[in-house]
Design a protein around this motif. Structure first.
Motif, mmCIF file in Angstrom:
data_model
loop_
_atom_site.group_PDB
_atom_site.id
_atom_site.type_symbol
_atom_site.label_atom_id
_atom_site.label_comp_id
_atom_site.label_asym_id
_atom_site.label_seq_id
_atom_site.Cartn_x
_atom_site.Cartn_y
_atom_site.Cartn_z
ATOM 1 N N HIS A 20 18.958 -82.248 -54.979
ATOM 2 C CA HIS A 20 19.413 -82.383 -53.508
ATOM 3 C C HIS A 20 20.144 -83.734 -53.365
ATOM 4 N N TYR A 21 21.046 -83.668 -52.468
ATOM 5 C CA TYR A 21 21.683 -84.882 -52.010
ATOM 6 C C TYR A 21 20.644 -85.369 -51.066
ATOM 7 N N VAL A 46 14.871 -86.681 -46.565
ATOM 8 C CA VAL A 46 15.445 -85.235 -46.024
ATOM 9 C C VAL A 46 16.557 -85.317 -46.808
ATOM 10 N N ALA A 47 17.058 -84.167 -47.556
ATOM 11 C CA ALA A 47 18.128 -83.793 -48.092
ATOM 12 C C ALA A 47 19.067 -83.438 -46.924
ATOM 13 N N LEU A 48 20.386 -83.381 -47.529
ATOM 14 C CA LEU A 48 21.447 -82.747 -46.710
ATOM 15 C C LEU A 48 21.273 -81.521 -46.231
ATOM 16 N N CYS A 49 20.658 -80.690 -46.961
ATOM 17 C CA CYS A 49 20.456 -79.309 -46.626
ATOM 18 C C CYS A 49 19.265 -79.016 -45.565
ATOM 19 N N GLY A 50 18.535 -80.161 -45.423
ATOM 20 C CA GLY A 50 17.320 -80.166 -44.359
ATOM 21 C C GLY A 50 15.915 -80.103 -45.214
ATOM 22 N N GLU A 51 16.038 -79.993 -46.412
ATOM 23 C CA GLU A 51 14.711 -79.949 -47.150
ATOM 24 C C GLU A 51 14.249 -81.051 -47.247
ATOM 25 N N VAL A 52 12.620 -81.251 -46.965
ATOM 26 C CA VAL A 52 11.952 -82.616 -47.027
ATOM 27 C C VAL A 52 10.979 -82.633 -48.213
ATOM 28 N N PHE A 53 10.969 -83.658 -48.979
ATOM 29 C CA PHE A 53 10.161 -83.623 -50.245
ATOM 30 C C PHE A 53 10.098 -85.034 -50.607
ATOM 31 N N PRO A 54 9.048 -85.490 -51.346
ATOM 32 C CA PRO A 54 8.886 -86.837 -52.019
ATOM 33 C C PRO A 54 9.788 -86.699 -53.130
ATOM 34 N N GLN A 112 25.733 -79.503 -51.712
ATOM 35 C CA GLN A 112 26.887 -79.623 -52.653
ATOM 36 C C GLN A 112 27.945 -79.120 -51.520
ATOM 37 N N ARG A 113 27.734 -77.973 -50.772
ATOM 38 C CA ARG A 113 28.651 -77.671 -49.777
ATOM 39 C C ARG A 113 28.962 -78.647 -48.656
ATOM 40 N N ILE A 114 27.637 -79.252 -48.077
ATOM 41 C CA ILE A 114 27.780 -80.248 -46.820
ATOM 42 C C ILE A 114 28.372 -81.495 -47.607
ATOM 43 N N TYR A 115 28.068 -81.997 -48.846
ATOM 44 C CA TYR A 115 28.532 -83.146 -49.401
ATOM 45 C C TYR A 115 30.027 -83.161 -49.441
ATOM 46 N N GLN A 116 30.634 -81.822 -49.905
ATOM 47 C CA GLN A 116 32.004 -81.676 -50.113
ATOM 48 C C GLN A 116 32.758 -81.857 -48.644
ATOM 49 N N SER A 117 32.093 -81.281 -47.760
ATOM 50 C CA SER A 117 32.811 -81.455 -46.489
ATOM 51 C C SER A 117 32.967 -82.675 -45.930
ATOM 52 N N LEU A 118 31.718 -83.452 -46.390
ATOM 53 C CA LEU A 118 31.908 -84.907 -45.750
ATOM 54 C C LEU A 118 32.732 -85.694 -46.317
ATOM 55 N N LYS A 119 32.958 -85.385 -47.537
ATOM 56 C CA LYS A 119 33.968 -86.137 -48.210
ATOM 57 C C LYS A 119 35.659 -86.172 -48.031
ATOM 58 N N LYS A 120 35.821 -84.914 -47.066
ATOM 59 C CA LYS A 120 37.347 -84.704 -46.622
ATOM 60 C C LYS A 120 37.566 -85.650 -45.407
#
Length: 78
Positions: free
Chosen positions: A28-29, A46-54, A70-78
């Motif tokens: 995850h990002y 907390v990953a971009l997708c909302g998943e929480v993990f160590p 990946q989809r969220i990251y790509q949309s942020l780069k625009k």
């Protein structure tokens, strides 16, 4: 009370290729500054997708990436 031994006929023929099956299926990002903190202190990220993990592993080039991250990251780069 009697006990019985039941023999299993199944066999596990997997070969240990050095990969850890307990590792994440996708990576995850997350924010860079939180990665080290999580690895050292054991806190969760907390990953971009909302998943929480160590953080337990770092991604290597070519590792599978979470499609939502990946989809969220790509949309942020625009």
């Amino acid at each position: 009370m009697d006990t019985q031994t039941i023999e299993r006929t199944e066999t596990d023929e997997r070969v240990d290729d050095g990969t850890d099956d307990d590792g994440p299926k996708v990576f995850h990002y997350v924010k860079k500054d939180k990665i080290v903190q999580s690895a050292v202190e054991g806190t969760h990220v907390v990953a971009l997708c909302g998943e929480v993990f160590p953080v337990t592993k770092s991604a290597k080039p070519g590792s599978p990436v979470c499609p939502d991250c990946q989809r969220i990251y790509q949309s942020l780069k625009k």
